[in-house]
Design a protein around this motif. Structure first.
Motif, PDB file in Angstrom:
ATOM      1  N   PRO A 123       0.829  -1.216   0.000  1.00 32.11           N
ATOM      2  CA  PRO A 123       0.000   0.000   0.000  1.00 32.11           C
ATOM      3  C   PRO A 123       0.858   1.259   0.000  1.00 32.11           C
ATOM      4  N   LEU A 124       0.337   2.318  -0.562  1.00 36.63           N
ATOM      5  CA  LEU A 124       1.078   3.575  -0.601  1.00 36.63           C
ATOM      6  C   LEU A 124       1.428   4.061   0.803  1.00 36.63           C
ATOM      7  N   ASP A 125       0.523   3.858   1.742  1.00 34.08           N
ATOM      8  CA  ASP A 125       0.783   4.321   3.114  1.00 34.08           C
ATOM      9  C   ASP A 125       1.789   3.451   3.852  1.00 34.08           C
ATOM     10  N   ALA A 126       2.196   2.311   3.240  1.00 39.19           N
ATOM     11  CA  ALA A 126       3.184   1.438   3.887  1.00 39.19           C
ATOM     12  C   ALA A 126       4.613   1.786   3.497  1.00 39.19           C
ATOM     13  N   LEU A 127       4.803   2.803   2.690  1.00 42.15           N
ATOM     14  CA  LEU A 127       6.152   3.227   2.323  1.00 42.15           C
ATOM     15  C   LEU A 127       6.928   3.655   3.561  1.00 42.15           C
ATOM     16  N   GLU A 128       8.166   3.192   3.665  1.00 38.73           N
ATOM     17  CA  GLU A 128       9.042   3.549   4.779  1.00 38.73           C
ATOM     18  C   GLU A 128      10.105   4.525   4.279  1.00 38.73           C
ATOM     19  N   GLY A 129      10.315   5.587   5.032  1.00 40.39           N
ATOM     20  CA  GLY A 129      11.267   6.605   4.594  1.00 40.39           C
ATOM     21  C   GLY A 129      10.658   7.585   3.616  1.00 40.39           C
ATOM     22  N   TRP A 130       9.384   7.426   3.320  1.00 38.76           N
ATOM     23  CA  TRP A 130       8.638   8.314   2.444  1.00 38.76           C
ATOM     24  C   TRP A 130       7.372   8.753   3.176  1.00 38.76           C
ATOM     25  N   HIS A 131       6.800   9.866   2.760  1.00 42.77           N
ATOM     26  CA  HIS A 131       5.547  10.294   3.352  1.00 42.77           C
ATOM     27  C   HIS A 131       4.709  11.035   2.324  1.00 42.77           C
ATOM     28  N   ASP A 134      11.679  11.273   2.954  1.00 40.88           N
ATOM     29  CA  ASP A 134      11.789  11.964   4.246  1.00 40.88           C
ATOM     30  C   ASP A 134      12.988  12.903   4.310  1.00 40.88           C
ATOM     31  N   ARG A 135      14.096  12.562   3.631  1.00 43.04           N
ATOM     32  CA  ARG A 135      15.296  13.397   3.684  1.00 43.04           C
ATOM     33  C   ARG A 135      15.437  14.282   2.446  1.00 43.04           C
ATOM     34  N   GLY A 136      14.408  14.317   1.643  1.00 42.31           N
ATOM     35  CA  GLY A 136      14.471  15.139   0.443  1.00 42.31           C
ATOM     36  C   GLY A 136      15.367  14.568  -0.639  1.00 42.31           C
ATOM     37  N   ALA A 137      15.751  13.298  -0.527  1.00 44.54           N
ATOM     38  CA  ALA A 137      16.639  12.662  -1.505  1.00 44.54           C
ATOM     39  C   ALA A 137      15.818  11.960  -2.590  1.00 44.54           C
TER      40      ALA A 137
END
Length: 445
Positions: free
Chosen positions: A35-43, A54-57
């Protein structure tokens, strides 16, 4: 003309096949949708709905509003991948026994349809080689960070898919060395004829390798007399760019007209074009062993084709000056036909690409090259195009609409010394065309 099934590309038995198989045991990616909401390191940005690291990378998935008053579709909106950083695609070259060899790597990507592919020596985004992912360093990068001028064969920023990327560029580099280079596991010196032969075998040589190979200098004696001079081609392209009138502006992904978000994807209301999905990747032989990321998943198999004719015995290909929303300078030279035919079921009849039906109806004896090849597997999930080179009789009326011109391969190569003239799809076709030519540049079919 039917579309070939998606299969893992065969590599001939022998030393190369064994090396490829052994590399595949250590280098792999296993990808599953999440799922889209299960992305880790992304929001998901609370204000815009954009998918952001999350870090703009790496990259951002945002919305884009497009106006094209002169086109058959005067206005639309779409998601697009915004990756402002410039990556490095580097190919190391060394002579063995008087023959040039390139150092290729067997590289898996999460979006590859067939798994392992041949890639350039270095294939890394800026986020990769600055280790934003926290993983290992990129092998062989030192050869491309400060190469000696006498060893620098090519160094130019080239665009990527302007329909899916917003002003994305990668630095395409070819560096010749005389050093003894340690060959790490998963890397192999290969001759250009060997790499060219693998192009026709199917989905073996990846998009980035095809792009860099197109930047090699053309074979000696391959210039020939062109139907149009270089000055005439540039005058024509500048005119197309000046009239294109394409206007774009970033807009929020949330509420994008004609698109909707579900648990697992951002999709077009028609079910056409592409989806934005999320995947979890587990990998071996990569800088990082596990990660999650968004990807763009196209619907349907594309057709990318050059029409080819001979003018006074010199092969010419028909290029199309096409404007795409993500291009830096509006229009670039692309293939005669570059589209996914199924998408035109929901577009106005006038949007159907010129010469598509001629390519689809081409008899087998006119098809000089035909292979199913994938696009960049780091951002696109199973993005497959059927690449063709189709022979026609004489220059005929093909230039009448003003959007197409006949050019020689040598003229395309000359433009590849500069940025933003030739699309990544046309660069692939130029590499495929070179696979059909002899050492002197003569077309062998």
């Amino acid at each position: 003309m039917t579309t070939p099934p998606v299969t893992t590309a065969p590599v001939a038995p022998g030393p190369l096949g064994r090396w490829f198989a052994e590399a595949g045991e250590r280098r792999y990616t296993r990808t599953r949708r999440i799922p889209l909401d299960a992305l880790e390191g992304w929001h998901t940005d609370a204000r815009t709905g954009d998918l952001v690291h999350d870090r703009g990378a790496f990259f951002t998935v945002r919305g884009l509003d497009v106006s094209a008053p002169e086109g058959p579709v005067p206005h639309w909106a779409q998601p697009i991948l915004d990756q402002p950083e410039t990556g490095v695609l580097g190919l190391l070259v060394r002579d063995f026994g008087g023959r040039p060899h390139v150092l290729a790597q067997a590289k898996p990507e999460p979006g590859n349809a067939g798994g392992l592919q041949l890639a350039p020596t270095v294939q890394a985004t800026r986020s990769n080689f600055t280790r934003a992912h926290g993983g290992r360093t990129v092998p062989y990068l030192r050869y491309f960070r400060d190469p000696p001028s006498r060893g620098l064969v090519a160094d130019v920023r080239q665009s990527e898919q302007g329909a899916w990327f917003y002003r994305k560029r990668n630095r395409n580099m070819i560096v010749r060395t005389t050093e003894d280079v340690e060959v790490l596991p998963g890397y192999r010196w290969m001759t250009l004829p060997r790499v060219h032969a693998l192009l026709g075998a199917g989905d073996v040589v990846n998009m980035d390798a095809r792009s860099v190979l197109a930047c090699l200098p053309p074979p000696p004696g391959s210039a020939g007399r062109a139907l149009h001079s270089g000055r005439e081609i540039l005058h024509w392209l500048t005119g197309v760019r000046s009239r294109a009138g394409l206007r774009t502006r970033p807009v929020p992904l949330r509420g994008l007209p004609g698109w909707h978000r579900t648990e697992h994807a951002v999709s077009h209301d028609s079910g056409r074009f592409f989806d934005v999905i999320a995947v979890e990747v587990r990998a071996g032989g990569r800088e990082v062993r596990r990660w999650t990321q968004p990807m763009l998943r196209p619907h349907g198999t594309g057709i990318v084709a050059f029409l080819l004719t001979r003018v006074d015995g010199v092969p010419h290909v028909l290029v199309h000056a096409a404007a795409e929303p993500g291009s830096v300078d509006e229009a670039e030279l692309t293939a005669t036909v570059c589209c996914t035919p199924e998408n035109y079921d929901v577009l106005p009849p006038g949007a159907r690409p010129r010469f598509l039906d001629e390519v689809l109806a081409a008899p087998p004896d006119r098809v000089l090259f035909d292979a199913l090849l994938s696009e960049e597997g780091g951002r696109f999930h199973h993005a497959l195009n059927r690449y063709l080179i189709v022979a026609v009789d004489g220059p005929g009326p093909y230039e009448d609409a003003g959007t197409h011109r006949w050019m020689t391969a040598h003229q395309l190569s000359a433009l590849l010394r500069h940025s933003h003239y030739v699309t990544v799809q046309a660069r692939t076709l130029l590499t495929c065309l070179r696979s059909l030519t002899g050492p002197d540049g003569t077309l062998e079919r």
